[in-house]
Design an enzyme around this catalytic site. Structure first.
Site, PDB file in Angstrom:
ATOM      1  CE1 TYR A   1     -12.304 -24.280 -42.302  1.00 46.15           C
ATOM      2  CE2 TYR A   1     -13.276 -23.094 -40.472  1.00 46.15           C
ATOM      3  CZ  TYR A   1     -12.608 -23.804 -40.852  1.00 46.15           C
ATOM      4  OH  TYR A   1     -14.469 -23.317 -41.736  1.00 46.15           O
TER       5      TYR A   1
ATOM      6  CB  SER B   1     -23.048 -30.185 -50.600  1.00 47.39           C
ATOM      7  OG  SER B   1     -21.992 -30.208 -49.200  1.00 47.39           O
TER       8      SER B   1
ATOM      9  N   GLY C   1     -19.516 -23.690 -53.994  1.00 50.20           N
ATOM     10  CA  GLY C   1     -19.735 -24.519 -53.153  1.00 50.20           C
ATOM     11  C   GLY C   1     -21.135 -24.405 -52.367  1.00 50.20           C
TER      12      GLY C   1
HETATM   13  P1  NAD Z   1     -19.316 -28.214 -47.289  1.00 45.22           P
HETATM   14  O1  NAD Z   1     -18.205 -29.582 -47.361  1.00 45.22           O
HETATM   15  O2  NAD Z   1     -20.887 -29.334 -47.183  1.00 45.22           O
HETATM   16  O3  NAD Z   1     -19.419 -27.474 -48.804  1.00 45.22           O
HETATM   17  C1  NAD Z   1     -18.514 -27.043 -48.881  1.00 45.22           C
HETATM   18  C2  NAD Z   1     -18.515 -26.449 -50.619  1.00 45.22           C
HETATM   19  O4  NAD Z   1     -17.033 -26.127 -51.116  1.00 45.22           O
HETATM   20  C3  NAD Z   1     -18.755 -28.194 -51.210  1.00 45.22           C
HETATM   21  O5  NAD Z   1     -20.011 -28.716 -52.087  1.00 45.22           O
HETATM   22  C4  NAD Z   1     -17.568 -28.084 -51.902  1.00 45.22           C
HETATM   23  O6  NAD Z   1     -17.485 -29.305 -53.401  1.00 45.22           O
HETATM   24  C5  NAD Z   1     -16.976 -27.433 -52.270  1.00 45.22           C
HETATM   25  N1  NAD Z   1     -15.833 -27.316 -52.763  1.00 45.22           N
HETATM   26  C6  NAD Z   1     -15.272 -26.922 -51.908  1.00 45.22           C
HETATM   27  N2  NAD Z   1     -13.337 -27.300 -52.758  1.00 45.22           N
HETATM   28  C7  NAD Z   1     -14.163 -26.577 -53.583  1.00 45.22           C
HETATM   29  C8  NAD Z   1     -13.729 -25.245 -54.899  1.00 45.22           C
HETATM   30  N3  NAD Z   1     -12.247 -25.556 -54.911  1.00 45.22           N
HETATM   31  N4  NAD Z   1     -14.278 -24.539 -55.753  1.00 45.22           N
HETATM   32  C9  NAD Z   1     -14.765 -25.076 -55.558  1.00 45.22           C
HETATM   33  N5  NAD Z   1     -15.725 -25.329 -54.718  1.00 45.22           N
HETATM   34  C10 NAD Z   1     -14.646 -25.856 -53.468  1.00 45.22           C
HETATM   35  O7  NAD Z   1     -19.207 -27.806 -46.065  1.00 45.22           O
HETATM   36  P2  NAD Z   1     -20.367 -26.546 -45.165  1.00 45.22           P
HETATM   37  O8  NAD Z   1     -20.044 -26.465 -43.643  1.00 45.22           O
HETATM   38  O9  NAD Z   1     -21.416 -26.102 -46.013  1.00 45.22           O
HETATM   39  O10 NAD Z   1     -18.473 -24.798 -46.104  1.00 45.22           O
HETATM   40  C11 NAD Z   1     -19.049 -23.711 -46.463  1.00 45.22           C
HETATM   41  C12 NAD Z   1     -18.165 -23.091 -45.936  1.00 45.22           C
HETATM   42  O11 NAD Z   1     -18.605 -22.449 -44.787  1.00 45.22           O
HETATM   43  C13 NAD Z   1     -17.226 -22.576 -46.206  1.00 45.22           C
HETATM   44  O12 NAD Z   1     -16.415 -21.613 -46.220  1.00 45.22           O
HETATM   45  C14 NAD Z   1     -16.257 -23.503 -44.358  1.00 45.22           C
HETATM   46  O13 NAD Z   1     -15.454 -23.025 -44.598  1.00 45.22           O
HETATM   47  C15 NAD Z   1     -17.481 -22.969 -43.925  1.00 45.22           C
HETATM   48  N6  NAD Z   1     -18.103 -23.088 -42.518  1.00 45.22           N
HETATM   49  C16 NAD Z   1     -18.115 -24.403 -42.269  1.00 45.22           C
HETATM   50  C17 NAD Z   1     -18.498 -24.193 -41.233  1.00 45.22           C
HETATM   51  C18 NAD Z   1     -19.818 -25.340 -40.312  1.00 45.22           C
HETATM   52  O14 NAD Z   1     -19.566 -25.971 -39.304  1.00 45.22           O
HETATM   53  N7  NAD Z   1     -20.318 -26.806 -41.297  1.00 45.22           N
HETATM   54  C19 NAD Z   1     -18.914 -23.579 -40.266  1.00 45.22           C
HETATM   55  C20 NAD Z   1     -17.565 -22.450 -39.785  1.00 45.22           C
HETATM   56  C21 NAD Z   1     -17.843 -21.801 -41.601  1.00 45.22           C
END
Ligand code: NAD
Length: 292
Positions: free
Chosen positions: A177, A39, A36
């Site tokens: 979630y 992004s 992931g």
């Molecule tokens: P984001 O959407 O910017 O990044 C997530 C990335 O995961 C994307 O590039 C997407 O293409 C990739 N992805 C999704 N499904 C996939 C799959 N099946 N196989 C491979 N890649 C896949 O979002 P983010 O906020 O950077 O999220 C990253 C992590 O952080 C996630 O696990 C999310 O749950 C966690 N998170 C985010 C937040 C927040 O507020 N942004 C808070 C707590 C936890």
């Protein structure tokens, strides 16, 4: 006097340069695989790992964005397409890292999705539940499994997983979630119990809300009609710590710390990066009908 001042500036310049965190390469020579990482948090972590001397393989389901991100991050970043719901993709990403860089020091299971399902458990869509668990939980399990496969013979390695504050404080997100992220925290404890005998550390990082594409997409659905700047402001204002916003770089810094020798005796831990939000009663997000 002028010469004296210049000398002082020069000396303090050398002194500072030697001690600022930006110039110390905490991950020199390390090889990392981050899921992931096309992004958001994963991309920011890839950039921080590289600036700390690591080589990074970016594994993501978004092919074009993944390639663009790797190109943007330079020669120490490589992209491999990977859907974490497919065990063979995860296994291939690990093997690709080994064949490209001869080893895997750091595996960061970060890929994840949010879900804007109805809030009541009575309306729970179990197909959506399965999909989210497939990515957020099973994908993390696959990453730990295949990283361990190559780390155990070397008797060293570091595994990181992205949890969430929703995994430690119920009621902040929808059931699906919340359950997925509290499971990630549990997986890390369970895996740490086995992996410690091989000298492999595994830790979780639980971020507060950050306006990444995942969250902005969800915010757009919840607070429809508001522009991106206003949505970002709502996310930032939901934080408890005044004078700072939670950014992807804050999670990247936590990841650098946990992956580095500075954290050599830390395993099975959940590092909560939330400005204290989950430690006391805070306001959090407003109801959609309370904002304009
Ligand atoms: P984001 O959407 O910017 O990044 C997530 C990335 O995961 C994307 O590039 C997407 O293409 C990739 N992805 C999704 N499904 C996939 C799959 N099946 N196989 C491979 N890649 C896949 O979002 P983010 O906020 O950077 O999220 C990253 C992590 O952080 C996630 O696990 C999310 O749950 C966690 N998170 C985010 C937040 C927040 O507020 N942004 C808070 C707590 C936890």
């Amino acid at each position: 006097l002028r010469i004296g001042l210049r000398k002082n500036v020069f000396i303090s310049g050398i002194f500072n340069r030697g001690f600022t965190s930006e110039t110390v390469s905490k991950l020199d020579g390390k090889v990392a695989l981050i899921t992931g990482a096309a992004s958001g948090i994963g991309k920011a972590t890839a950039a921080k790992f590289i600036s700390n001397g690591a080589k990074v393989v970016i594994a993501d389901i978004q092919r074009q964005l993944g390639r663009d991100t790797a190109a943007e991050l330079g020669p120490n970043a490589t992209f491999i397409p990977c859907d974490v719901t497919k065990e063979s993709d995860v296994s291939d990403a690990v093997d690709f890292t080994i064949s490209t860089h001869d080893k895997l020091d750091i595996m960061y299971n970060n890929a994840g999705i949010a879900c804007n399902t109805p809030p009541s458990i009575v309306d729970l869509d179990l197909a959506v539940f399965d999909r989210v668990m497939d990515i957020n939980v099973r994908g993390v399990m696959a990453g730990i499994k295949h990283a361990s496969r190559v780390m155990i013979p070397r008797r060293t390695g570091c595994i990181l997983c992205t949890g969430s504050i929703t995994g430690i404080m119920a009621g902040l997100a929808q059931h699906t979630y919340t359950v997925s992220k509290s499971t990630v925290i549990a997986i890390v404890s369970s895996a740490a119990a086995e992996l410690c005998q091989y000298g492999i550390r595994i830790n979780c990082i639980s971020p507060f809300a950050i306006p990444t594409p995942m969250v902005m997409n969800e915010m757009n659905q919840i607070y429809s009609g508001l522009n991106d700047a206003r949505l970002r402001e709502i996310v930032y204002n939901a934080g408890a710590l005044h004078g700072a916003n939670c950014e992807p770089e804050d999670i990247a810094n936590a990841a650098v710390y946990l992956a580095s020798d500075d954290a050599k005796y830390i395993s099975g831990h959940n590092l909560v990066v939330d400005g204290g939000f989950t430690r006391f009663k805070s306001l959090g997000f407003p109801a959609p009908d309370q904002v304009a």
